[in-house]
Design an enzyme around this catalytic site. Structure first.
Site, PDB file in Angstrom:
ATOM      1  N   TYR A  14      79.437  58.254  45.739  1.00  0.00           N
ATOM      2  CA  TYR A  14      78.050  57.974  46.129  1.00  0.00           C
ATOM      3  C   TYR A  14      77.580  56.641  45.547  1.00  0.00           C
ATOM      4  O   TYR A  14      78.277  56.018  44.741  1.00  0.00           O
ATOM      5  CB  TYR A  14      77.147  59.104  45.658  1.00  0.00           C
ATOM      6  CG  TYR A  14      77.443  59.508  44.232  1.00  0.00           C
ATOM      7  CD1 TYR A  14      77.067  58.673  43.178  1.00  0.00           C
ATOM      8  CD2 TYR A  14      78.123  60.674  43.937  1.00  0.00           C
ATOM      9  CE1 TYR A  14      77.348  58.997  41.879  1.00  0.00           C
ATOM     10  CE2 TYR A  14      78.429  61.017  42.619  1.00  0.00           C
ATOM     11  CZ  TYR A  14      78.030  60.168  41.601  1.00  0.00           C
ATOM     12  OH  TYR A  14      78.338  60.476  40.318  1.00  0.00           O
ATOM     13  N   SER A 238      76.926  58.415  31.893  1.00  0.00           N
ATOM     14  CA  SER A 238      77.786  59.499  32.375  1.00  0.00           C
ATOM     15  C   SER A 238      76.955  60.622  32.961  1.00  0.00           C
ATOM     16  O   SER A 238      75.811  60.853  32.566  1.00  0.00           O
ATOM     17  CB  SER A 238      78.672  60.009  31.225  1.00  0.00           C
ATOM     18  OG  SER A 238      78.394  61.354  30.946  1.00  0.00           O
ATOM     19  N   LYS A 239      77.575  61.295  33.904  1.00  0.00           N
ATOM     20  CA  LYS A 239      76.934  62.399  34.609  1.00  0.00           C
ATOM     21  C   LYS A 239      76.453  63.472  33.652  1.00  0.00           C
ATOM     22  O   LYS A 239      75.545  64.217  33.958  1.00  0.00           O
ATOM     23  CB  LYS A 239      77.964  63.056  35.536  1.00  0.00           C
ATOM     24  CG  LYS A 239      77.979  62.482  36.924  1.00  0.00           C
ATOM     25  CD  LYS A 239      78.792  63.408  37.804  1.00  0.00           C
ATOM     26  CE  LYS A 239      79.868  62.583  38.491  1.00  0.00           C
ATOM     27  NZ  LYS A 239      80.843  63.326  39.214  1.00  0.00           N
ATOM     28  N   ARG A 240      77.134  63.574  32.523  1.00  0.00           N
ATOM     29  CA  ARG A 240      76.783  64.652  31.598  1.00  0.00           C
ATOM     30  C   ARG A 240      75.402  64.450  30.977  1.00  0.00           C
ATOM     31  O   ARG A 240      74.695  65.396  30.693  1.00  0.00           O
ATOM     32  CB  ARG A 240      77.857  64.799  30.521  1.00  0.00           C
ATOM     33  CG  ARG A 240      79.000  65.688  30.979  1.00  0.00           C
ATOM     34  CD  ARG A 240      80.039  65.858  29.908  1.00  0.00           C
ATOM     35  NE  ARG A 240      80.670  64.581  29.590  1.00  0.00           N
ATOM     36  CZ  ARG A 240      80.591  63.988  28.424  1.00  0.00           C
ATOM     37  NH1 ARG A 240      79.914  64.533  27.453  1.00  0.00           N
ATOM     38  NH2 ARG A 240      81.187  62.831  28.227  1.00  0.00           N
ATOM     39  N   THR A 241      75.045  63.177  30.743  1.00  0.00           N
ATOM     40  CA  THR A 241      73.763  62.935  30.064  1.00  0.00           C
ATOM     41  C   THR A 241      72.671  62.408  30.996  1.00  0.00           C
ATOM     42  O   THR A 241      71.499  62.516  30.693  1.00  0.00           O
ATOM     43  CB  THR A 241      73.949  61.928  28.915  1.00  0.00           C
ATOM     44  OG1 THR A 241      74.693  60.824  29.410  1.00  0.00           O
ATOM     45  CG2 THR A 241      74.654  62.545  27.742  1.00  0.00           C
TER      46      THR A 241
END
Ligand code: GLU
Length: 469
Positions: A14, A238-241
């Protein structure tokens, strides 16, 4: 010469915020100089490129309103052009066939690493003419052996790289397909790109690309290598944060204007101005004012901008974006007030459009249950009289408007000789299902008197049940 910039994503995922910021800077530069902005899809990596990713990138660009003047171009549709130019470089002696088997090159690189050297192709086939028949080969670009390449970068200043640092790059693979760096060069030339704005992760490609451009007698564009975006925690985004995909920001309820304003300031400044309309961005943008250091994402600031735009943008525009969030919740918008009206009274109370949709449901459908805490506190037996009288007075209103609604509430409190809160809070919980809403006159005004009466009845039932239990 008018400027031409481009955004050249590889469609392997994306559109993420880093890419969106690069696209925004390119777009702004083109707009601010009366130039052109080109969208180019770099889909040469056939294994990793997908149509979904192309669609997602275009969706992200559309949502942000970053429109392009040319394209989208697709590199996979231009292979003939790349291969013609590779042939031309071969004919001119500026490229050559290399027959070195992969395992031989691997062994050389291993040795170089062991000796503490930078692994590189040693130019074995650069001048050889004893080409074996029927053997696979790649085509390499003859990088100059001497001298330096100078990059004039708008962000990083002048960078010099010795040609001795660069080896002979593969420009065509053994299967006959051109490689990424070569396609970029040809495209930038053919599309007359004057300013390349891209992530700093590409800076190592730039000297190689400049050498190829020179070999093709093509003009060298100007460059701006933009630094990385870090997460809220100062580490790699990052996607995690953090949310990283542009459409995730939509899903979370941000306005594209807020995200654009946020992104433009993330690494670029104009004095200490924080709020920029698109026109102001275009007016003030310059590549030279892009900062060099990596910028950390700051969600708090994005929220602050989002609130600013929700409050100040024309309500009809906010409504357009808010509509999507109501639809996500399955709200039937035909059963209630125009969204602009909701925005008028709720804009001050929300951080995001998602929140706006969530807390405005009672305008379109009766809530299923009262908020438990609010009901326990305000729908008590003592509130019965206030609700009954308020219901009568509200039902008697012939001209349903905020003034008359307020007058009905006031006179209820006066007649019962109680404070306004003793009428207002039970009424609020009765009508909205919760203890939180804009002032009652405007809130009730967006419902009709039948709905209000019905909901008061529902609250009275709740009180009666409580009385009997
Ligand atoms: N396709 C590259 C990427 O998505 C960008 C290359 C360029 O801007 O030159 O990272």
């Amino acid at each position: 010469m008018t400027s031409v910039t481009r955004f050249a994503p590889s469609p392997t995922g994306y559109l993420h915020v880093g890419g969106a910021r690069t696209a925004l800077y390119s777009w702004l530069y083109a707009k601010s100089t009366g130039g052109k902005f080109v969208l180019r899809i770099e889909d040469t990596d056939i294994e990793r490129s997908t149509q979904e990713a192309i669609d997602a990138i275009i969706e992200g660009m559309n949502w942000l309103g970053l429109d392009w003047d040319e394209g989208p171009y697709y590199q996979t549709k231009r292979f003939d052009r790349y291969n013609d130019l590779i042939q031309q470089l071969l004919d001119e002696g500026k490229a050559y066939k290399c027959f070195m088997p992969a395992d031989e090159l691997d062994a050389i690189r291993e040795k170089q690493k062991e000796a503490g050297e930078k692994p590189r192709y040693p130019g074995t086939w650069r001048d050889r003419t004893d080409h074996p028949e029927g053997q696979p080969f790649v085509i390499r670009f003859k990088n100059p052996l001497d001298g330096t390449v100078t990059i004039k970068d708008h962000v990083r200043g002048t960078i010099e790289i010795a040609n001795s640092e660069l080896d002979d790059l593969i420009i065509q693979r053994s299967d006959g397909t051109p490689t990424y760096n070569f396609c970029v060069v040809v495209d930038d030339w053919d599309m007359q790109v004057s300013h390349v704005v891209r992530g700093e992760d590409h800076i190592n490609n730039t000297p190689r690309q400049i050498n190829i451009l020179k070999a093709l007698n093509a003009p060298i564009p100007e460059y701006a290598h933009v630094s990385m975006i870090l997460g809220d925690d100062g580490k790699k985004l990052s996607k995690r944060t953090n949310a990283v995909g542009v459409m995730e920001f939509r899903d979370q309820g941000y306005l594209p204007q807020a995200l654009l304003n946020y992104l433009v300031r993330l690494g670029w400044s104009h004095g200490d101005q924080e709020i920029f309309s698109i026109d102001e961005m275009i007016e003030h943008f310059s590549l030279d004012a892009i900062g060099q250091s990596a910028s950390a994402f700051n969600t708090e600031k994005l929220i602050w901008l989002n609130q600013h735009y929700i409050k100040t943008m024309p309500q009809s525009e906010v409504a357009e974006h808010a509509r999507w969030h109501f639809e996500q919740l399955g709200t039937d918008l035909s059963q209630g007030p125009a969204l602009e009206k909701i925005i008028e009274i709720q804009a001050d109370r929300v951080k995001t459009l998602k929140e706006l949709a969530e807390i405005s449901q009672y305008f379109y459908q009766e809530y299923e249950k009262f908020d438990e805490k609010a009901a326990k506190k305000h729908l008590r037996v003592v509130a019965k009289d206030a609700l009954l009288l308020a219901k009568d007075k509200l039902s008697a209103i012939t001209d349903w408007n905020p003034e008359n609604i307020q007058a009905a509430i006031n006179s209820t409190a006066e007649e019962l000789e109680v404070g306004m809160g003793k009428v207002g809070m039970p009424l609020r919980v009765a009508v909205t299902g919760s203890g939180n809403s804009p002032s009652l006159d405007v809130t009730l005004n967006l419902l009709n008197s039948e709905q209000v009466a019905q909901r008061i009845d529902k609250a009275l039932k709740y009180i009666a049940n409580r009385e009997n239990s």
